[in-house]
Scaffold this motif. Structure first.
Motif, PDB file in Angstrom:
ATOM      1  N   ASP A 186       0.852  -1.173   0.000  1.00 11.49           N
ATOM      2  CA  ASP A 186       0.000   0.000   0.000  1.00 11.49           C
ATOM      3  C   ASP A 186       0.893   1.230   0.000  1.00 11.49           C
ATOM      4  N   ASN A 187       0.443   2.291  -0.627  1.00 11.94           N
ATOM      5  CA  ASN A 187       1.253   3.494  -0.768  1.00 11.94           C
ATOM      6  C   ASN A 187       0.603   4.711  -0.124  1.00 11.94           C
ATOM      7  N   ASP A 188      -0.219   4.471   0.876  1.00  9.52           N
ATOM      8  CA  ASP A 188      -0.852   5.589   1.570  1.00  9.52           C
ATOM      9  C   ASP A 188       0.203   6.313   2.413  1.00  9.52           C
ATOM     10  N   VAL A 189       0.508   7.560   2.068  1.00  5.43           N
ATOM     11  CA  VAL A 189       1.564   8.289   2.756  1.00  5.43           C
ATOM     12  C   VAL A 189       1.108   8.781   4.112  1.00  5.43           C
ATOM     13  N   GLU A 190      -0.199   8.990   4.307  1.00  5.72           N
ATOM     14  CA  GLU A 190      -0.713   9.435   5.610  1.00  5.72           C
ATOM     15  C   GLU A 190      -1.143   8.217   6.396  1.00  5.72           C
ATOM     16  N   SER A 191      -0.176   7.504   6.954  1.00  5.96           N
ATOM     17  CA  SER A 191      -0.500   6.227   7.572  1.00  5.96           C
ATOM     18  C   SER A 191       0.564   5.828   8.572  1.00  5.96           C
ATOM     19  N   THR A 192       0.200   4.846   9.371  1.00  7.75           N
ATOM     20  CA  THR A 192       1.177   4.154  10.198  1.00  7.75           C
ATOM     21  C   THR A 192       1.610   2.914   9.439  1.00  7.75           C
ATOM     22  N   GLU A 193       2.888   2.674   9.421  1.00  6.52           N
ATOM     23  CA  GLU A 193       3.418   1.596   8.593  1.00  6.52           C
ATOM     24  C   GLU A 193       3.743   0.377   9.444  1.00  6.52           C
ATOM     25  N   VAL A 194       3.232  -0.739   9.009  1.00  8.67           N
ATOM     26  CA  VAL A 194       3.520  -2.026   9.629  1.00  8.67           C
ATOM     27  C   VAL A 194       4.298  -2.854   8.626  1.00  8.67           C
ATOM     28  N   GLU A 195       5.416  -3.418   9.081  1.00  7.68           N
ATOM     29  CA  GLU A 195       6.282  -4.196   8.186  1.00  7.68           C
ATOM     30  C   GLU A 195       6.209  -5.676   8.548  1.00  7.68           C
ATOM     31  N   LEU A 196       6.208  -6.512   7.532  1.00  9.01           N
ATOM     32  CA  LEU A 196       6.169  -7.960   7.702  1.00  9.01           C
ATOM     33  C   LEU A 196       7.342  -8.565   6.958  1.00  9.01           C
ATOM     34  N   ILE A 197       8.034  -9.493   7.607  1.00  8.64           N
ATOM     35  CA  ILE A 197       9.134 -10.201   6.964  1.00  8.64           C
ATOM     36  C   ILE A 197       8.940 -11.694   7.164  1.00  8.64           C
ATOM     37  N   LEU A 198       9.328 -12.446   6.168  1.00  9.27           N
ATOM     38  CA  LEU A 198       9.265 -13.905   6.212  1.00  9.27           C
ATOM     39  C   LEU A 198      10.608 -14.432   5.738  1.00  9.27           C
ATOM     40  N   PHE A 199      11.273 -15.214   6.584  1.00 12.52           N
ATOM     41  CA  PHE A 199      12.607 -15.695   6.207  1.00 12.52           C
ATOM     42  C   PHE A 199      12.848 -17.078   6.807  1.00 12.52           C
ATOM     43  N   HIS A 200      13.822 -17.771   6.240  1.00  8.95           N
ATOM     44  CA  HIS A 200      14.168 -19.126   6.659  1.00  8.95           C
ATOM     45  C   HIS A 200      15.178 -19.084   7.794  1.00  8.95           C
ATOM     46  N   GLU A 201      14.948 -19.905   8.812  1.00 11.02           N
ATOM     47  CA  GLU A 201      15.869 -20.017   9.922  1.00 11.02           C
ATOM     48  C   GLU A 201      16.801 -21.195   9.673  1.00 11.02           C
ATOM     49  N   PRO A 202      18.125 -20.983   9.708  1.00 10.12           N
ATOM     50  CA  PRO A 202      19.072 -22.073   9.412  1.00 10.12           C
ATOM     51  C   PRO A 202      18.891 -23.262  10.354  1.00 10.12           C
ATOM     52  N   LYS A 203      19.333 -24.421   9.901  1.00 12.47           N
ATOM     53  CA  LYS A 203      19.171 -25.640  10.689  1.00 12.47           C
ATOM     54  C   LYS A 203      19.937 -25.581  12.002  1.00 12.47           C
ATOM     55  N   GLU A 204      21.121 -24.936  11.983  1.00 14.06           N
ATOM     56  CA  GLU A 204      21.886 -24.867  13.221  1.00 14.06           C
ATOM     57  C   GLU A 204      21.155 -24.052  14.277  1.00 14.06           C
ATOM     58  N   CYS A 205      20.334 -23.087  13.844  1.00 11.94           N
ATOM     59  CA  CYS A 205      19.520 -22.326  14.803  1.00 11.94           C
ATOM     60  C   CYS A 205      18.359 -23.174  15.311  1.00 11.94           C
ATOM     61  N   SER A 206      17.762 -23.963  14.435  1.00 11.53           N
ATOM     62  CA  SER A 206      16.614 -24.782  14.816  1.00 11.53           C
ATOM     63  C   SER A 206      16.999 -25.854  15.810  1.00 11.53           C
ATOM     64  N   ARG A 207      18.234 -26.346  15.752  1.00 13.49           N
ATOM     65  CA  ARG A 207      18.660 -27.423  16.624  1.00 13.49           C
ATOM     66  C   ARG A 207      19.143 -26.925  17.975  1.00 13.49           C
ATOM     67  N   MET A 208      19.331 -25.603  18.111  1.00  8.85           N
ATOM     68  CA  MET A 208      19.793 -25.046  19.375  1.00  8.85           C
ATOM     69  C   MET A 208      18.611 -24.691  20.256  1.00  8.85           C
ATOM     70  N   GLY A 209      18.810 -24.809  21.556  1.00  8.15           N
ATOM     71  CA  GLY A 209      17.739 -24.466  22.482  1.00  8.15           C
ATOM     72  C   GLY A 209      17.576 -22.962  22.618  1.00  8.15           C
ATOM     73  N   ASP A 210      18.670 -22.179  22.433  1.00  9.05           N
ATOM     74  CA  ASP A 210      18.599 -20.739  22.580  1.00  9.05           C
ATOM     75  C   ASP A 210      18.081 -20.089  21.301  1.00  9.05           C
ATOM     76  N   GLU A 211      17.747 -18.797  21.414  1.00  8.54           N
ATOM     77  CA  GLU A 211      17.258 -18.068  20.256  1.00  8.54           C
ATOM     78  C   GLU A 211      18.385 -17.846  19.260  1.00  8.54           C
ATOM     79  N   CYS A 212      17.983 -17.743  17.998  1.00  8.12           N
ATOM     80  CA  CYS A 212      18.956 -17.533  16.935  1.00  8.12           C
ATOM     81  C   CYS A 212      19.295 -16.050  16.821  1.00  8.12           C
ATOM     82  N   ASP A 213      20.531 -15.719  16.456  1.00  7.61           N
ATOM     83  CA  ASP A 213      20.954 -14.338  16.253  1.00  7.61           C
ATOM     84  C   ASP A 213      20.501 -13.900  14.867  1.00  7.61           C
TER      85      ASP A 213
END
Length: 492
Positions: free
Chosen positions: A35-62
């Motif tokens: 959307d290109n409404d200039v008089e607005s609040t902007e919400v951003e969405l991202i979708l990305f792949h998490e590497p396998k080494e992050c998925s196998r760790m118990g802690d959060e990925c960097d």
């Protein structure tokens, strides 16, 4: 793998009339605006792949290593390009970057969407802005994908409340990616139960004239195992096709699974007591005790499992206090179920020991062999269960899991394999046959010393006094003994 998110409807609610400036479009084909409404609040969405080494760790990925956000000199995460971030040199000091999510276009390999929510016309007037947007397609390897939503314009934006649903769809369907292995496993397990059911039903029909009551209990246990696999497989199939679970099927699968476990425990007690081998009837008193213990196990386990499923299904509608109360009840019920399991195990082992001791004393070699095989099957299942329990503990407590998240289902599924192997063993040992009804009445004769000609002698004149007038030659031990003689006798 091909991953699609959407399409679906989302609602965004703003709480004031402060407007935001428009955002600059990225040149990358993967990054575009909705959307290109200039008089607005902007919400951003991202979708990305998490590497396998992050998925196998118990802690959060960097995520900063993946091009999302940045870290300051103290190791703290910064997601938005604010004045403070600009002063620290974490983002570019420009109007196009200010109030936006910090993305490193070189490292970031995901999909970006920028959504502008129109401002309200009156102060403190909330906005209900409904948007239906297209799919976010990702072409890449299988694994975990992260969908993140950001509202970074702190200076000129408004607080936003985002509600609605989103749908993840892989190239295989709408089922979560970590459950596809379990779905295929359930199909194979259902086929195995079905083959066992058909085979045992055929033998029961073929030898119905010599059927014994315990065969009905074995057949009923196989039927419940087949139904459980059918409903669990159907649940995952509906979920994969429609994207939603049919909860009646879920609860039916849970209830039938509990009944299967209760019946199987009662069945092991029955065979351990020697039903169909040592005796043809257990008696009303013992059967009543088995039914009471099995019924108590079934009721307790059904309530426990249904509450556990209900807590997962209704976690958004029930309050925190109700959830805590349900958790406490489940803990108590789990303790009761564990106590009943110990009771069953003790009864089974004690009964089997008594039955095997009786068969050994009576020199019943063939019948003893059946129980030795049953004991071997149970010992193997115990060793297998202990090994899998240790593996599960190690897998859960290691910093990096031994199994990938897509294979975690295998830990729980091994218990189903273990159960099926025990059931197959009992079904083979107590399978229908032409002499099943007479088997409990037949006593095997012990091995006896035979004469050279293969005959067996039974002395019938033991402790008998002979007449004094009889000839002394009758007392000659060199002659063959008097009494009954069985020619060509055979011991079985």
């Amino acid at each position: 793998a091909h991953l699609s998110v959407g399409p679906d409807t989302w609602e965004f609610f703003g709480d004031d009339d402060t407007s935001t400036t428009g955002s600059e479009e990225f040149e990358d084909d993967q990054i575009r605006r909705l959307d290109n409404d200039v008089e607005s609040t902007e919400v951003e969405l991202i979708l990305f792949h998490e590497p396998k080494e992050c998925s196998r760790m118990g802690d959060e990925c960097d995520w900063s290593n993946l091009g999302v956000g940045n870290t300051d000199e103290y190791g703290g995460f910064r997601w938005c390009c604010s004045e403070e971030s600009m002063d620290l040199g974490l983002c570019t000091a420009s109007e196009s970057s200010y109030g936006k999510l910090m993305l490193n276009r070189t490292l970031f390999k995901g999909v970006y969407r920028s959504l502008s929510v129109p401002s309200s016309k009156e102060a403190n007037e909330a906005i209900n802005f409904r948007l239906k947007y297209g799919k976010m397609d990702v072409e890449g390897e299988s694994g975990n994908y992260i969908l993140a939503i950001a509202n970074c314009n702190q200076a000129h934006g408004r607080n936003m409340t985002v509600s609605g649903t989103y749908v993840w769809k892989s190239e295989h369907g709408l089922l979560p990616g970590d459950l596809f292995g379990k779905y295929h496993f359930n199909i194979i397990l259902f086929a195995a139960y079905l083959l066992l059911l058909v085979w045992y039903a055929y033998l029961m029909k073929k030898y119905e004239d010599s059927a014994i009551p315990i065969e009905k209990y074995i057949f009923g246990t196989i039927c419940m195992g087949t139904l459980e696999c059918f409903f669990k497989t159907g649940d995952l199939w509906v979920w994969n096709v429609d994207g939603e679970r049919f909860w009646i099927i879920v609860y039916l699968g849970v209830v039938i699974g509990v009944l299967k476990r209760a019946t199987s425990r009662c069945l092991l007690v029955m065979v351990s007591l020697g039903w169909g081998v040592v005796r043809d009837d257990l008696g009303a008193h013992k059967m009543r005790r088995i039914y009471v213990l099995g019924g108590l196990y079934a009721v307790t386990s059904i309530v426990c499992d249904v509450l556990a499923v209900f807590e997962v299904v209704e976690f958004q509608t029930i309050g925190a206090q109700v959830e805590e109360d349900i958790f406490d009840i489940v803990v108590v019920l789990n303790f009761i179920v564990a106590t009943l399991d110990v009771t069953f195990a003790t009864w089974i082992l004690d009964s089997m020991s008594g039955t095997m001791q009786y068969l050994d004393n009576m020199c019943q070699v063939n019948k003893m062999l059946r129980y030795e095989r049953l004991r071997f099957i149970l010992l193997l299942s115990i060793v297998f269960a202990i090994a899998m329990s240790v593996f599960a503990v190690v897998n859960n407590y290691l910093a990096a899991n031994m199994l990938a998240e897509s294979h975690q289902w295998a830990v729980q599924s091994t218990w189903e394999v273990n159960y099926l192997l025990i059931l197959i063993g009992v079904s083979c040992l107590w399978r229908p046959n032409p002499s099943a009804r007479e088997y409990a009445y037949v006593m095997e004769l012990p091995s006896l010393g035979n004469n050279d000609d293969g005959s067996i002698n039974f002395e019938t004149d033991v402790d008998c006094y002979e007449d004094d007038e009889e000839d002394e030659s009758k007392n000659d031990t060199s002659q063959k003994p008097k009494g009954m003689r069985i020619e060509d006798g055979e011991a079985v």
